[in-house]
Enzyme design. Structure first.
Site, mmCIF file in Angstrom:
data_model
loop_
_atom_site.group_PDB
_atom_site.id
_atom_site.type_symbol
_atom_site.label_atom_id
_atom_site.label_comp_id
_atom_site.label_asym_id
_atom_site.label_seq_id
_atom_site.Cartn_x
_atom_site.Cartn_y
_atom_site.Cartn_z
ATOM 1 N N ASP A 148 0.859 -1.180 0.000
ATOM 2 C CA ASP A 148 0.000 0.000 0.000
ATOM 3 C C ASP A 148 0.903 1.240 0.000
ATOM 4 O OD1 ASP A 148 -2.674 -1.286 2.167
ATOM 5 O OD2 ASP A 148 -2.306 -1.452 0.010
ATOM 6 N N ASP A 149 0.359 2.357 -0.479
ATOM 7 C CA ASP A 149 1.206 3.538 -0.623
ATOM 8 C C ASP A 149 1.347 4.339 0.671
ATOM 9 O OD1 ASP A 149 -1.115 5.941 -2.193
ATOM 10 O OD2 ASP A 149 -1.349 4.550 -0.517
ATOM 11 N N ASP A 188 -10.300 -6.295 -2.821
ATOM 12 C CA ASP A 188 -9.491 -6.981 -3.831
ATOM 13 C C ASP A 188 -8.575 -7.993 -3.150
ATOM 14 O OD1 ASP A 188 -6.723 -4.672 -4.357
ATOM 15 O OD2 ASP A 188 -8.066 -4.890 -2.625
ATOM 16 N N ASP A 189 -8.172 -7.670 -1.929
ATOM 17 C CA ASP A 189 -7.280 -8.589 -1.212
ATOM 18 C C ASP A 189 -8.033 -9.827 -0.715
ATOM 19 O OD1 ASP A 189 -6.962 -6.275 1.639
ATOM 20 O OD2 ASP A 189 -8.692 -6.965 0.496
#
Lengths: 331, 331
Positions: free
Chosen positions: A150-151, A244-245
């Site tokens: 993650d960003d 999505d995970d």
């Protein structure tokens, strides 16, 4: 007896009949032999490994290195901080930045002006801001391993180097730092959560059934796999901009028939959210975030007509690190 | 062209010749088919598993339970204490006590008089006091898994239940609680030790290359394997009354081509040596004990013409136990 009678026939006629008979027999036997040859073990496709084998010999870097895929939205300041950190991680091959800031210029120019850099960084400009953009099967991917971050997440180089070595021993699993679980309830409805949810009842301690992909290694073949999933799965992720995970964990569990993830306990993992100037707080702060994830679990069970997730209680740490005697016991 | 000429021969003669010819062809093809059938994948012998497969379906207890093998010498008081503890471990199928007190009566009578007991205990009276007596392929063994314990070591039921579940996921490895390593030196001579020896140079942290069998699970097939080892190996163990565990790690490493052991960090492991009334202090107190073990490592490398041991830094703990949030991080 019949053979005897055949012998009495005129030579040429009997010869031709025997010839036909033997030809038929030979052809049948050849077909049988061909069928048996087809049953011999074939070389398995390396794309999606399904056992703890050593990877096949390919370009050294493709097997011994990984590609970092980092999706970013509205946190370019954090992105750049993190890029400076991650660009120097051992065994990193390339960085793919999935640019979800639609219509906005990437920082590619600035990036290049501050070169040279240890590894190539590719900015993939997206046309729609979708959570699942990061799960495309990018042609830029040359390695078998993907590290997805993650960003807003900073994991130490030590943790990443170790987790990568663990992934190499469990290439069919999602090897990462954030475990979660689902719970069955008597009503048959599932719920999603972490350790605050009750142990699913397997004896001592807790269990996890998912490892989140926002800080994890997994096989790049699963990206192609994800693209092949039913449209309903993609629609669910688009509808929630979430999950999505969870979908990836369902996919991996279905593929392996085993727990999808292997949890590596991080020594140093940090969330940099509060450090951003963008004021953008991150999706998981939304009120409905966790409820959405429970919703997703039940929807996916519906779509796949079953619950494929399996529990594990294996927690992996690095022997003798950071404390050189962290394995010592008072024996 | 030849066929045409054959047709001109008298019917019966040509018929018989063609018959012979076709018989030969058919026999050859059948032999080929037979050879191909032999090449088809055969059901692998379950005795020594070599991958992370699920075990075959056999009697439920043979797969889901283990046999405790405990060798004892001159510490009957500790043995009896430990038997009361271990007899109630979940998934225990049977206890085999290897009685190295030559000429002395076993406590079987007393044991029976204090029954009933949760599991059968078998006392195997030995004729010679040998360290490697415990590595016999006992006919009493009905389970695929062996738990081997020294007669002065107490491991909690929680640790054993968890380690057994780990062994079931790594059945070809020695899954246990005591890690050790070997070190290479520039002279080519190896040395044996624990964390006090320098890291073999693989980056951060420490490595282990052996898991001692005095507190470990392993596949019962390795006992048969051990019996098949070169006479020199047995002689070395007899000469030193030591090193049977090092030899087992060599054996397993050679068999798998991977690190022989998987280390599970124990929560509660105790050495009860000081609690014995026998005054017998245990082999590892001998002055030469560690030097002997380095000696054994080098001897075994000689015997096997190579160093098969491999390093690992995987340390496994139980997720959420004993501390329910032991996986939490400050993210």
């Amino acid at each position: 007896m019949r053979w005897f009678h055949l012998c009495k026939l005129p030579g040429r006629v009997m010869g031709i009949r025997l010839l036909r008979l033997t030809s038929v027999v030979i052809i049948v036997l050849l077909l049988v032999a061909g069928a048996l040859t087809a049953l011999l073990p074939t070389i398995k496709d390396d794309k999606l490994p399904n056992s703890r084998r050593e990877p096949k010999t390919q370009t050294q870097s493709a097997l011994d290195s990984f590609t970092l895929i980092m999706q970013t939205y509205n946190r370019t300041d954090l992105l750049l901080k993190l890029l400076n950190h991650y660009q120097a991680i051992p065994h990193l091959h390339k960085v793919i930045v999935v640019w979800n800031n639609i219509g906005e210029k990437t920082p590619e120019e600035m990036w290049n002006s501050l070169g040279p850099h240890p590894v190539p960084v590719v900015f993939k400009v997206q046309t729609v801001n979708r959570m699942r953009n990061r799960l495309q099967n990018f042609p830029d991917l040359e390695t078998k391993a993907v590290l997805m971050m993650d960003d807003d997440t900073l994991v130490s180089a030590h943790d990443l180097a170790f987790a990568f070595s663990v992934w190499q021993q469990f290439p069919e699993h999602i090897v990462g730092f954030v475990p979660r679980k689902h719970i069955s309830t008597p009503s048959g409805v599932y719920s999603y959560g972490s350790f605050e949810l009750q142990n699913p009842g397997f004896g001592n301690g807790d269990q996890y059934s998912m490892v989140l992909i926002g800080a994890a290694f997994f096989h790049s073949g699963y990206l192609e796999d994800f693209q092949q999933q039913p449209e309903a799965v993609h629609a669910l992720i688009d509808e929630t901009q979430n999950c999505d995970d969870i979908a990836m964990n369902f996919l991996v569990a279905r593929h392996t028939g085993k727990p999808s993830g292997v949890f590596v306990k991080p020594v140093d993992i940090r969330n940099l959210e509060k450090d951003t100037n963008s004021g953008y707080p991150g999706m998981w702060h939304r009120a409905e975030h966790l409820l959405q994830r429970s919703y997703c679990v039940n929807k996916l069970v519906n779509i796949y007509d079953g619950m494929p997730l399996k529990y594990s209680n294996i927690m992996i740490s690095q022997f003798g690190f950071p404390n050189y005697a962290n394995h010592k016991n008072k024996m």
